[in-house]
Design a protein around this motif. Structure first.
Motif, PDB file in Angstrom:
ATOM      1  N   ILE A   1       0.846  -1.181   0.000  1.00 14.87           N
ATOM      2  CA  ILE A   1       0.000   0.000   0.000  1.00 14.87           C
ATOM      3  C   ILE A   1       0.890   1.242   0.000  1.00 14.87           C
ATOM      4  O   ILE A   1       2.099   1.157   0.173  1.00 14.87           O
ATOM      5  N   GLY A   2       0.275   2.413  -0.184  1.00 13.66           N
ATOM      6  CA  GLY A   2       1.026   3.658  -0.113  1.00 13.66           C
ATOM      7  C   GLY A   2       1.168   4.394  -1.419  1.00 13.66           C
ATOM      8  O   GLY A   2       1.973   5.315  -1.533  1.00 13.66           O
ATOM      9  N   CYS A   3       0.385   4.005  -2.445  1.00 13.33           N
ATOM     10  CA  CYS A   3       0.438   4.712  -3.730  1.00 13.33           C
ATOM     11  C   CYS A   3      -0.552   5.867  -3.776  1.00 13.33           C
ATOM     12  O   CYS A   3      -0.322   6.860  -4.448  1.00 13.33           O
ATOM     13  N   ARG A   4      -1.683   5.705  -3.109  1.00 13.91           N
ATOM     14  CA  ARG A   4      -2.665   6.781  -3.083  1.00 13.91           C
ATOM     15  C   ARG A   4      -3.485   6.657  -1.815  1.00 13.91           C
ATOM     16  O   ARG A   4      -3.596   5.576  -1.227  1.00 13.91           O
ATOM     17  N   ALA A   5      -4.066   7.753  -1.388  1.00 19.26           N
ATOM     18  CA  ALA A   5      -4.922   7.732  -0.210  1.00 19.26           C
ATOM     19  C   ALA A   5      -6.080   6.774  -0.443  1.00 19.26           C
ATOM     20  O   ALA A   5      -6.662   6.736  -1.520  1.00 19.26           O
ATOM     21  N   GLY A   6      -6.367   5.981   0.559  1.00 18.32           N
ATOM     22  CA  GLY A   6      -7.490   5.066   0.444  1.00 18.32           C
ATOM     23  C   GLY A   6      -7.161   3.708  -0.118  1.00 18.32           C
ATOM     24  O   GLY A   6      -8.041   2.847  -0.189  1.00 18.32           O
ATOM     25  N   ASP A   7      -5.891   3.472  -0.514  1.00 19.67           N
ATOM     26  CA  ASP A   7      -5.603   2.175  -1.129  1.00 19.67           C
ATOM     27  C   ASP A   7      -5.554   1.039  -0.114  1.00 19.67           C
ATOM     28  O   ASP A   7      -5.425  -0.127  -0.489  1.00 19.67           O
ATOM     29  N   ALA A   8      -5.681   1.368   1.178  1.00 16.99           N
ATOM     30  CA  ALA A   8      -5.705   0.320   2.199  1.00 16.99           C
ATOM     31  C   ALA A   8      -7.094   0.140   2.800  1.00 16.99           C
ATOM     32  O   ALA A   8      -7.270  -0.662   3.720  1.00 16.99           O
ATOM     33  N   ASP A   9      -8.077   0.869   2.264  1.00 14.56           N
ATOM     34  CA  ASP A   9      -9.410   0.836   2.870  1.00 14.56           C
ATOM     35  C   ASP A   9     -10.012  -0.560   2.908  1.00 14.56           C
ATOM     36  O   ASP A   9     -10.698  -0.919   3.855  1.00 14.56           O
ATOM     37  N   GLY A  10      -9.772  -1.345   1.885  1.00 17.51           N
ATOM     38  CA  GLY A  10     -10.358  -2.678   1.846  1.00 17.51           C
ATOM     39  C   GLY A  10      -9.634  -3.703   2.697  1.00 17.51           C
ATOM     40  O   GLY A  10     -10.127  -4.821   2.888  1.00 17.51           O
ATOM     41  N   LEU A  11      -8.465  -3.320   3.227  1.00 18.76           N
ATOM     42  CA  LEU A  11      -7.678  -4.281   3.998  1.00 18.76           C
ATOM     43  C   LEU A  11      -8.299  -4.596   5.354  1.00 18.76           C
ATOM     44  O   LEU A  11      -8.188  -5.714   5.838  1.00 18.76           O
ATOM     45  N   GLY A  12      -8.925  -3.602   5.976  1.00 12.39           N
ATOM     46  CA  GLY A  12      -9.486  -3.811   7.312  1.00 12.39           C
ATOM     47  C   GLY A  12     -10.452  -4.978   7.367  1.00 12.39           C
ATOM     48  O   GLY A  12     -10.245  -5.933   8.139  1.00 12.39           O
ATOM     49  N   PRO A  13     -11.514  -4.966   6.559  1.00 11.17           N
ATOM     50  CA  PRO A  13     -12.453  -6.100   6.571  1.00 11.17           C
ATOM     51  C   PRO A  13     -11.793  -7.422   6.205  1.00 11.17           C
ATOM     52  O   PRO A  13     -12.097  -8.465   6.799  1.00 11.17           O
ATOM     53  N   ALA A  14     -10.878  -7.394   5.231  1.00 11.52           N
ATOM     54  CA  ALA A  14     -10.206  -8.630   4.827  1.00 11.52           C
ATOM     55  C   ALA A  14      -9.373  -9.195   5.976  1.00 11.52           C
ATOM     56  O   ALA A  14      -9.371 -10.403   6.224  1.00 11.52           O
ATOM     57  N   LEU A  15      -8.661  -8.315   6.669  1.00 15.30           N
ATOM     58  CA  LEU A  15      -7.832  -8.773   7.781  1.00 15.30           C
ATOM     59  C   LEU A  15      -8.680  -9.308   8.931  1.00 15.30           C
ATOM     60  O   LEU A  15      -8.359 -10.339   9.528  1.00 15.30           O
ATOM     61  N   ARG A  16      -9.763  -8.610   9.252  1.00 16.69           N
ATOM     62  CA  ARG A  16     -10.619  -9.082  10.343  1.00 16.69           C
ATOM     63  C   ARG A  16     -11.204 -10.454  10.016  1.00 16.69           C
ATOM     64  O   ARG A  16     -11.324 -11.315  10.893  1.00 16.69           O
ATOM     65  N   SER A  17     -11.517 -10.673   8.754  1.00 16.79           N
ATOM     66  CA  SER A  17     -12.022 -11.974   8.338  1.00 16.79           C
ATOM     67  C   SER A  17     -10.935 -13.037   8.445  1.00 16.79           C
ATOM     68  O   SER A  17     -11.171 -14.154   8.915  1.00 16.79           O
ATOM     69  N   ALA A  18      -9.717 -12.675   8.029  1.00 11.68           N
ATOM     70  CA  ALA A  18      -8.611 -13.634   8.058  1.00 11.68           C
ATOM     71  C   ALA A  18      -8.184 -13.975   9.480  1.00 11.68           C
ATOM     72  O   ALA A  18      -7.809 -15.118   9.756  1.00 11.68           O
ATOM     73  N   VAL A  19      -8.253 -12.991  10.374  1.00  9.27           N
ATOM     74  CA  VAL A  19      -7.842 -13.225  11.768  1.00  9.27           C
ATOM     75  C   VAL A  19      -8.668 -14.348  12.387  1.00  9.27           C
ATOM     76  O   VAL A  19      -8.158 -15.149  13.187  1.00  9.27           O
ATOM     77  N   GLY A  20      -9.927 -14.439  11.998  1.00  8.57           N
ATOM     78  CA  GLY A  20     -10.774 -15.501  12.533  1.00  8.57           C
ATOM     79  C   GLY A  20     -10.367 -16.886  12.081  1.00  8.57           C
ATOM     80  O   GLY A  20     -10.851 -17.882  12.636  1.00  8.57           O
ATOM     81  N   LEU A  21      -9.476 -16.966  11.090  1.00 10.71           N
ATOM     82  CA  LEU A  21      -9.009 -18.255  10.582  1.00 10.71           C
ATOM     83  C   LEU A  21      -7.643 -18.636  11.140  1.00 10.71           C
ATOM     84  O   LEU A  21      -7.113 -19.687  10.794  1.00 10.71           O
ATOM     85  N   ALA A  22      -7.084 -17.771  11.991  1.00 10.81           N
ATOM     86  CA  ALA A  22      -5.710 -17.967  12.478  1.00 10.81           C
ATOM     87  C   ALA A  22      -5.674 -18.267  13.967  1.00 10.81           C
ATOM     88  O   ALA A  22      -6.590 -17.929  14.720  1.00 10.81           O
ATOM     89  N   GLU A  23      -4.590 -18.887  14.377  1.00 11.98           N
ATOM     90  CA  GLU A  23      -4.356 -19.134  15.796  1.00 11.98           C
ATOM     91  C   GLU A  23      -4.130 -17.819  16.539  1.00 11.98           C
ATOM     92  O   GLU A  23      -3.691 -16.828  15.954  1.00 11.98           O
ATOM     93  N   ARG A  24      -4.374 -17.823  17.787  1.00  7.76           N
ATOM     94  CA  ARG A  24      -4.103 -16.656  18.621  1.00  7.76           C
ATOM     95  C   ARG A  24      -2.598 -16.370  18.624  1.00  7.76           C
ATOM     96  O   ARG A  24      -1.778 -17.283  18.751  1.00  7.76           O
ATOM     97  N   GLY A  25      -2.233 -15.108  18.441  1.00  9.38           N
ATOM     98  CA  GLY A  25      -0.830 -14.723  18.434  1.00  9.38           C
ATOM     99  C   GLY A  25      -0.109 -14.970  17.127  1.00  9.38           C
ATOM    100  O   GLY A  25       1.110 -14.816  17.040  1.00  9.38           O
ATOM    101  N   SER A  26      -0.854 -15.322  16.074  1.00  5.60           N
ATOM    102  CA  SER A  26      -0.231 -15.561  14.765  1.00  5.60           C
ATOM    103  C   SER A  26       0.302 -14.264  14.178  1.00  5.60           C
ATOM    104  O   SER A  26      -0.214 -13.179  14.434  1.00  5.60           O
TER     105      SER A  26
END
Length: 281
Positions: A129-154
């Protein structure tokens, strides 16, 4: 008139599909390897190997997953670009491939849920990320979804462009702004990467920072034509092409590359990328 338009639609769709295939192939054959130093630095720091269960978000055509698999990791990946994902599947199934049991999912992070397999212990996001403002906006939901698939402390790895004075490619990327920037809101336009971009993304996803680093990733090409094709394959110029036309954007990228062309005709652009290691709660 109507029948003529209907007759031309399949041809237009076919042309669009061919362009998507070409762009994905250029990504896999030209551009993707530019980030190999970043992949390897992250894997070395996290000691990725046997026992690592990696989920690559936005895995593209799979090179980062192949490198992790060669170190002994079990790998899975998701991507919304079906053309890149098809190339990843080709690579994973090729004779002599180091990958065994890789899972590739067409879609967002949630597509990788598999109750029958152990939870992931490493999540990577190697699309900087870091090419334009807002290019990380979609990462939040994706990460929160992925965290639920990972072990604690991953570990969760986020990556971004370094400061523009350390990234020669920054000036070439601004060619896109000359076209697409006219139709964007002010807050969505190109801006330099900020020091805390990755930390801000991690905080919004409820992740705890646990280290960071910088890696030199020069972009090197055999010639200007290869450079133009590789850069277009990043999808960073898609809006510019839509607002103008591909030939014009290609010409302007080639002109922006002139300062980086060496006497032998090769193109060389030093860049620095940053990565953040965060931990799941």
């Amino acid at each position: 008139m109507t029948s003529t338009l209907v007759q031309h639609r399949p041809h237009a769709a076919s042309a669009s599909s061919a362009q998507a295939c070409e762009r994905a192939r250029d990504w896999a054959e030209i551009q993707e390897r530019m980030l190999v130093p970043l992949y390897e630095a992250v894997y070395e720091r996290l000691e990725v190997g046997a026992g690592s269960r990696v989920l690559g978000l936005g895995c593209g055509s799979g090179l980062a997953l192949l490198i992790a698999a060669a170190r002994g990791a079990a790998v899975s990946g998701t991507d919304t670009d079906s053309e890149r994902l098809a190339l990843a599947r080709e690579r994973m199934s090729a004779p002599g491939s180091a990958v065994s049991g890789a899972r590739l999912y067409d879609g967002e992070a949630g597509a990788a849920a598999d109750p029958g397999r152990p939870a992931y212990n490493l999540i990577t996001v190697f699309q900087p990320i870091g090419c334009r403002a807002g290019d990380a906006d979609g990462l939040g939901p994706a990460l929160r979804s992925a965290v639920g698939l990972a072990e604690r402390g991953s570990a969760v790895v986020l990556t971004g462009w370094g400061p523009p004075e350390r990234c020669a490619t920054s000036g070439v990327l601004r060619v896109a702004e000359g076209h697409a920037g006219r139709t964007r809101a002010e807050g969505e336009r190109w801006r330099p990467a900020l020091r805390d971009d990755l930390e801000d993304v991690a905080a919004r996803a409820g992740l705890r920072p646990d280290g960071s680093g910088r890696v030199a990733c020069p972009f090197g090409y055999a010639d200007v034509d290869s450079a133009v094709r590789g850069l277009l394959s990043t999808r960073l110029y898609d809006e510019a092409v839509a607002e103008s036309d591909r030939a014009r954007v290609e010409k302007e990228i080639a002109e922006a590359l002139h300062p980086h062309v060496r006497p032998d005709g090769t193109v060389w652009m030093p860049n620095v990328f940053r990565y953040l290691i965060a931990r799941t709660p």
